[in-house]
Design a protein around this motif. Sequence first.
Motif, mmCIF file in Angstrom:
data_model
loop_
_atom_site.group_PDB
_atom_site.id
_atom_site.type_symbol
_atom_site.label_atom_id
_atom_site.label_comp_id
_atom_site.label_asym_id
_atom_site.label_seq_id
_atom_site.Cartn_x
_atom_site.Cartn_y
_atom_site.Cartn_z
ATOM 1 N N ARG A 45 0.852 -1.188 0.000
ATOM 2 C CA ARG A 45 0.000 0.000 0.000
ATOM 3 C C ARG A 45 0.885 1.234 0.000
ATOM 4 N NH1 ARG A 45 -2.549 -0.566 5.949
ATOM 5 N NH2 ARG A 45 -0.597 -0.619 7.080
ATOM 6 N N PRO A 47 0.477 5.867 0.410
ATOM 7 C CA PRO A 47 -0.441 6.940 0.784
ATOM 8 C C PRO A 47 -1.100 7.634 -0.413
ATOM 9 C CG PRO A 47 1.824 7.625 1.135
ATOM 10 C CD PRO A 47 1.863 6.174 0.773
ATOM 11 N N SER A 79 -6.250 5.504 -1.561
ATOM 12 C CA SER A 79 -5.105 5.737 -0.689
ATOM 13 C C SER A 79 -5.050 4.686 0.421
ATOM 14 C CB SER A 79 -5.241 7.140 -0.091
ATOM 15 O OG SER A 79 -4.250 7.385 0.850
ATOM 16 N N ASN A 80 -3.882 4.127 0.649
ATOM 17 C CA ASN A 80 -3.600 3.157 1.710
ATOM 18 C C ASN A 80 -4.332 1.825 1.583
ATOM 19 O OD1 ASN A 80 -1.611 4.589 3.246
ATOM 20 N ND2 ASN A 80 -3.255 5.985 3.827
#
Length: 107
Positions: A45, A47, A79-80
Motif C-alpha cells: 500500500r 499513501p 489511498s492506503n
Amino acid sequence: MNKLAALSLQSASPYCLVLPPKFGVATWPAAMIVWSPGFISTPHRHPAMQLIIALQGSLKIRGAGQRAWKRGEAAVIRSNAIHAIDSRDTTVVLTYVHAQSELGAAL
C-alpha cells in the motif's frame, strides 16, 4: 507512448524526466506518472491514490485477503488500500495522486 515521450522532451517543464523509451516519469507537486513494462507486485500500500492502465490487453489486481485476481484494462486504487498487481503481459501507465491535494479531492 513514444509520442508522449517525445512531447515531454519538448516540454519546458522542470518537473519532467524521460528515461529510455520503455520507461518514463513525469512529476508535478500533486502527482507522478510512470510508464514501464509490466510487473508483478507483492501486496503493498502507499499513501497516494493510484490509477493503473494497461496500454495493450489487460492486467490483474487483487485486494487484501482476496485469493482471486480481477482482470481489467484499468483500476483505481484508493489511498492506503492493500493491493497486488500482475501486469506482466502489458506495458502500464501508473499515476499516483496525493490524496489530500486539490486533484486528489476531485477524484
